[in-house]
Design a protein around this motif. Sequence first.
Motif, PDB file in Angstrom:
ATOM      1  N   SER A  21       0.841  -1.193   0.000  1.00 51.22           N
ATOM      2  CA  SER A  21       0.000   0.000   0.000  1.00 51.22           C
ATOM      3  C   SER A  21       0.876   1.244   0.000  1.00 51.22           C
ATOM      4  O   SER A  21       1.864   1.314   0.730  1.00 51.22           O
ATOM      5  N   CYS A  22       0.514   2.191  -0.833  1.00 52.97           N
ATOM      6  CA  CYS A  22       1.219   3.477  -0.903  1.00 52.97           C
ATOM      7  C   CYS A  22       0.195   4.583  -0.687  1.00 52.97           C
ATOM      8  O   CYS A  22      -0.808   4.651  -1.411  1.00 52.97           O
ATOM      9  N   ILE A  23       0.451   5.395   0.307  1.00 50.74           N
ATOM     10  CA  ILE A  23      -0.435   6.528   0.585  1.00 50.74           C
ATOM     11  C   ILE A  23       0.309   7.825   0.293  1.00 50.74           C
ATOM     12  O   ILE A  23       1.384   8.071   0.839  1.00 50.74           O
ATOM     13  N   VAL A  24      -0.274   8.609  -0.579  1.00 46.83           N
ATOM     14  CA  VAL A  24       0.300   9.893  -0.964  1.00 46.83           C
ATOM     15  C   VAL A  24      -0.526  10.991  -0.318  1.00 46.83           C
ATOM     16  O   VAL A  24      -1.764  10.985  -0.417  1.00 46.83           O
ATOM     17  N   ALA A  33       0.904  10.884 -11.445  1.00 51.42           N
ATOM     18  CA  ALA A  33       1.011   9.423 -11.448  1.00 51.42           C
ATOM     19  C   ALA A  33       1.558   8.949 -10.114  1.00 51.42           C
ATOM     20  O   ALA A  33       2.245   9.684  -9.405  1.00 51.42           O
ATOM     21  N   ILE A  34       1.232   7.709  -9.792  1.00 50.15           N
ATOM     22  CA  ILE A  34       1.831   7.005  -8.657  1.00 50.15           C
ATOM     23  C   ILE A  34       2.448   5.732  -9.209  1.00 50.15           C
ATOM     24  O   ILE A  34       1.877   5.109 -10.115  1.00 50.15           O
ATOM     25  N   ALA A  78      -4.116  10.115  -1.725  1.00 50.79           N
ATOM     26  CA  ALA A  78      -4.344   9.140  -2.783  1.00 50.79           C
ATOM     27  C   ALA A  78      -3.672   7.846  -2.352  1.00 50.79           C
ATOM     28  O   ALA A  78      -2.638   7.862  -1.678  1.00 50.79           O
ATOM     29  N   THR A  79      -4.269   6.735  -2.743  1.00 49.62           N
ATOM     30  CA  THR A  79      -3.756   5.435  -2.347  1.00 49.62           C
ATOM     31  C   THR A  79      -3.574   4.556  -3.576  1.00 49.62           C
ATOM     32  O   THR A  79      -4.440   4.526  -4.460  1.00 49.62           O
TER      33      THR A  79
END
Length: 120
Positions: A21-24, A33-34, A78-79
């Motif tokens: 999981s990546c949380i921005v 973009a992620i 954003a995830t």
Amino acid sequence: QAQVAESGGGLVEYGGSLNLSCIVTGTIRRLVAIGWYRQGPGTQRDVVARIPRGQLPVFADSVKGRFTFSTDYGDRTATLNLQMNGLKPEESAVYVCSAQFWGQSPAIIWGQGTQVTVSS
């Protein structure tokens, strides 16, 4: 200042699964973009999956058909979740998330990374 935080790494057996999981956090309307990247010992950092907003995702050829993703975009966060299936020992690496923004500096923010180890 935008920030990126990762979670979900760990130790898994050959053929197993992990969800990263990546949380921005930041001005998400400026988010371009992620992406998830990985870097093994003595290797360069390579893209695993890059998800541009409003465009088709890009996956490394080696993970197509095994890795899937989901995203969620809010005003300030954003995830990006990356579901990794069928993991192989050679995929052991530090997995790092990055977020690319427009109209701000720095444009690319990197997380600290999370270790994924796949045992044989």
